[in-house]
Design a protein around this motif. Structure first.
Motif, mmCIF file in Angstrom:
data_model
loop_
_atom_site.group_PDB
_atom_site.id
_atom_site.type_symbol
_atom_site.label_atom_id
_atom_site.label_comp_id
_atom_site.label_asym_id
_atom_site.label_seq_id
_atom_site.Cartn_x
_atom_site.Cartn_y
_atom_site.Cartn_z
ATOM 1 N N GLU A 1 9.890 29.556 7.865
ATOM 2 C CA GLU A 1 10.267 28.626 6.802
ATOM 3 C C GLU A 1 9.084 27.702 6.519
ATOM 4 O O GLU A 1 8.590 27.021 7.419
ATOM 5 N N VAL A 2 8.642 27.711 5.276
ATOM 6 C CA VAL A 2 7.496 26.902 4.877
ATOM 7 C C VAL A 2 7.981 25.615 4.236
ATOM 8 O O VAL A 2 8.853 25.633 3.355
ATOM 9 N N ARG A 3 7.418 24.508 4.673
ATOM 10 C CA ARG A 3 7.762 23.212 4.104
ATOM 11 C C ARG A 3 6.499 22.526 3.599
ATOM 12 O O ARG A 3 5.484 22.492 4.298
ATOM 13 N N SER A 4 6.586 21.969 2.402
ATOM 14 C CA SER A 4 5.469 21.256 1.786
ATOM 15 C C SER A 4 5.847 19.788 1.662
ATOM 16 O O SER A 4 6.886 19.453 1.082
ATOM 17 N N LEU A 5 5.019 18.904 2.215
ATOM 18 C CA LEU A 5 5.344 17.483 2.256
ATOM 19 C C LEU A 5 4.272 16.646 1.575
ATOM 20 O O LEU A 5 3.089 17.003 1.569
ATOM 21 N N GLU A 6 4.697 15.521 1.014
ATOM 22 C CA GLU A 6 3.739 14.545 0.505
ATOM 23 C C GLU A 6 2.887 14.046 1.669
ATOM 24 O O GLU A 6 3.339 14.016 2.819
ATOM 25 N N LEU A 7 1.669 13.663 1.353
ATOM 26 C CA LEU A 7 0.691 13.366 2.391
ATOM 27 C C LEU A 7 1.180 12.323 3.390
ATOM 28 O O LEU A 7 1.050 12.505 4.603
ATOM 29 N N GLU A 8 1.745 11.237 2.898
ATOM 30 C CA GLU A 8 2.169 10.161 3.810
ATOM 31 C C GLU A 8 3.219 10.665 4.803
ATOM 32 O O GLU A 8 3.148 10.379 5.999
ATOM 33 N N ARG A 9 4.170 11.427 4.295
ATOM 34 C CA ARG A 9 5.208 11.949 5.184
ATOM 35 C C ARG A 9 4.626 12.992 6.131
ATOM 36 O O ARG A 9 5.027 13.094 7.293
ATOM 37 N N TYR A 10 3.698 13.778 5.611
ATOM 38 C CA TYR A 10 3.071 14.817 6.431
ATOM 39 C C TYR A 10 2.364 14.204 7.635
ATOM 40 O O TYR A 10 2.486 14.692 8.769
ATOM 41 N N ILE A 11 1.646 13.123 7.415
ATOM 42 C CA ILE A 11 0.945 12.449 8.512
ATOM 43 C C ILE A 11 1.948 11.929 9.555
ATOM 44 O O ILE A 11 1.724 12.059 10.759
ATOM 45 N N LYS A 12 3.043 11.385 9.085
ATOM 46 C CA LYS A 12 4.051 10.880 10.015
ATOM 47 C C LYS A 12 4.644 12.015 10.847
ATOM 48 O O LYS A 12 4.881 11.855 12.048
ATOM 49 N N ILE A 13 4.886 13.157 10.209
ATOM 50 C CA ILE A 13 5.438 14.311 10.924
ATOM 51 C C ILE A 13 4.487 14.767 12.024
ATOM 52 O O ILE A 13 4.900 15.073 13.154
#
Length: 540
Positions: free
Chosen positions: A416-428
């Motif tokens: 499963e591929v998930r694409s996140l906005e940068l700010e959320r991606y960094i938090k993840i």
């Protein structure tokens, strides 16, 4: 450390999108017929110039200009990327690796004619440790971090001193075999003390500016044009073939491309000279005249996927190996991205560590299926849910989609591929790292800035939550010795552990950057960091 200051943030590195899939007929559109060149070099700059102070620069355009105007202690050979002397002519290191002594050239002058001395370097470094946003690049020096953080107030305790006018000594907190590479940075460069003390922040005004490089600034029209002319006081002035350089500050690559086609610019591309947009790349693709002037050169960035090795099933070595062996990187380059990037088997680029032959895991679906079966998942049966996460980008999405298909086709596993906005991606990444995540790392070629800074289990960023003590021992020892051959051997062993023995990452590709260069620009080559060596170029 160095990677942090080159404004190439690992997650948000902006890369050229090559995956143009616009169809069309090849054209033979030619550039406008005008004189080949007016006798000087014409270059675009991607940013307005806010400062010429080497201790404060941060954009690629500013770095480019400082390279022409100021000398550093050392530099990188633009062909081999080995450390070479610049202001320094030689250096020695003590047996314990804690003291470096640099001998300086005695024929370098500021543009007003005053000699450049070791005292100018000591004064500059003491200024930078308290005033530069890049003071952390000086932290290898004894007491530097404590002074920067106001724990020590005496600048005389900083690990730098002038032995005489042309000899400077650095004392380090701990041995650092990469130190000669570090002294190529502008935070270690001399500054004109008397001018700065006299004019303060206005020392960078054109009427006050004192420089010591191969060129000097003669015209500055903010947001428009800068003109540099050969510095008559430069110690190798007779070797500088291009007498004048015109920098045009342009707002976008389409305008630079139009000027290039009209023979009003000699080079476009790269970080400082306006990276070429997808539409520009498409125009080049279908124009044979422009294709003849196109170059793709390494930019010292590695695109890679990381495994969270603490999260099942990525804690299983055989699963990691199976996934790596099921990814066809050449197909990814040629078909999916339509790019001239170089498929990677290692994390560190070859200039940083020349890899041992056959290091890494090659594309091999048969081995991939066998590894997966040995891991307990024959033909992908009962394989648990797997998540691949990337920050939003059309290119990242295309890459993830292609790899998802490869893993389904070769291993019969679902991702499963998930694409996140940068700010959320960094938090993840910092709070709940997924099974597989996308990353990009750019740095100088010294392997310390790749292997130690990223993957050391205690001192590195270590997004993959990996703890391998043999790897840690190798990269720690390598950064403490100055013998180049010994360092290379240690880094080769560490690289093999990272990408093959433990297989904790998927090195996807080494990025390249496209340029268009007029045929009359001779001896041109791109230096992907630190500004170009225009002093070595010539015009036909």
């Amino acid at each position: 450390m160095i990677a942090k200051i080159l404004n190439w943030m690992p997650i948000v590195v902006i890369v050229i999108l090559f995956n143009a899939c616009i169809s069309g007929d090849e054209t033979t559109e030619s550039v406008v017929e005008q004189p080949k060149n007016p006798g000087y070099l014409r270059l675009p700059l991607s940013d307005s110039i806010e400062t010429f102070d080497p201790s404060l620069i941060y954009t690629d355009a500013q770095i480019e200009l400082v390279e022409q105007l100021f000398l550093g202690l050392t530099d990188f050979d633009p062909h081999t990327y080995t450390i070479i002397p610049e202001l320094a002519i030689d250096w020695q290191v003590s047996q314990d690796g804690l003291v470096y002594i640099y001998q300086l050239r005695q024929d370098v002058q500021w543009t007003q004619g005053k000699p450049v001395t070791a005292h100018d370097i000591v004064w500059a470094i003491r200024r930078n440790i308290t005033n530069s946003p890049y003071a952390f690049t000086l932290y290898p020096l004894k007491n530097a971090q404590a002074i920067s953080q106001h724990e020590i107030t005496s600048l005389s305790s900083l690990g730098v001193r002038a032995i005489d006018d042309y000899t400077i000594e650095f004392t380090l907190e701990q041995a650092a075999g990469y130190f000669p590479a570090l002294t190529s940075l502008w935070t270690y460069a001399p500054l004109p003390r008397t001018v700065i003390e006299q004019y303060g922040d206005k020392w960078i005004n054109l009427s006050n500016l004192q420089t010591n490089g191969s060129y000097q600034l003669t015209l500055f029209q903010p947001d428009s044009l800068l003109i540099l002319k050969k510095n008559p006081n430069y110690y190798e002035v007779d070797k500088v073939q291009i007498a004048e350089v015109h920098y045009h500050i342009l707002p976008e690559s389409s305008l630079a491309f139009a000027m290039y086609k009209a023979n009003k610019l000699d080079i476009i591309g790269g970080q400082a000279y306006l990276s070429m947009s997808q539409s520009v790349m498409t125009s080049v693709k279908y124009n044979k005249n422009l294709r003849a002037e196109q170059y793709s050169v390494p930019n010292f960035c590695t695109e890679w996927y990381g495994f969270n090795v603490q999260r099942p099933p990525m804690d299983n070595l055989l699963v990691r190996k199976a996934i790596i062996a099921a990814i066809d990187k050449r197909n990814l380059m040629d078909v999916v991205l339509e790019a001239k990037h170089l498929p990677a088997m290692t994390f560190t680029q070859p200039y940083g560590v020349e890899p041992v032959e056959k290091t890494g895991i090659v594309f091999d679906p048969i081995h991939a299926r066998n590894w997966l079966a040995k891991a307990g998942y024959p033909q992908g049966k009962n394989f648990p849910p797997l998540f691949l996460v990337h920050n939003k980008s059309k290119k990242h999405a295309a890459t993830a989609k292609a790899i998802k298909k490869m893993l389904k086709h070769h291993l019969n596993i679902d991702v499963e591929v998930r694409s996140l906005e940068l700010e959320r991606y960094i938090k993840i990444l910092t709070a709940d790292t997924p099974h597989i995540f996308r990353m990009n790392w750019c740095a100088m070629p010294d392997a310390d800035h790749w292997l130690y800074e990223v993957f050391h289990p205690d001192k590195g960023i270590n997004w993959i939550a990996w703890d391998n003590r043999e790897f840690a021992k190798l990269v720690t020892k390598a950064r403490q010795i100055s013998d180049l051959t010994g360092r290379a051997e240690l880094y080769q062993r560490a690289e093999k552990i990272l990408t093959e023995t433990e297989a904790v990452i998927v090195p996807l590709y080494f990025e390249t950057t496209p340029f268009l260069v007029k045929s009359w620009v001779q001896n041109w080559n791109d230096k992907p960091f630190g500004g170009q060596h225009i002093r070595n170029w010539s015009l036909e």
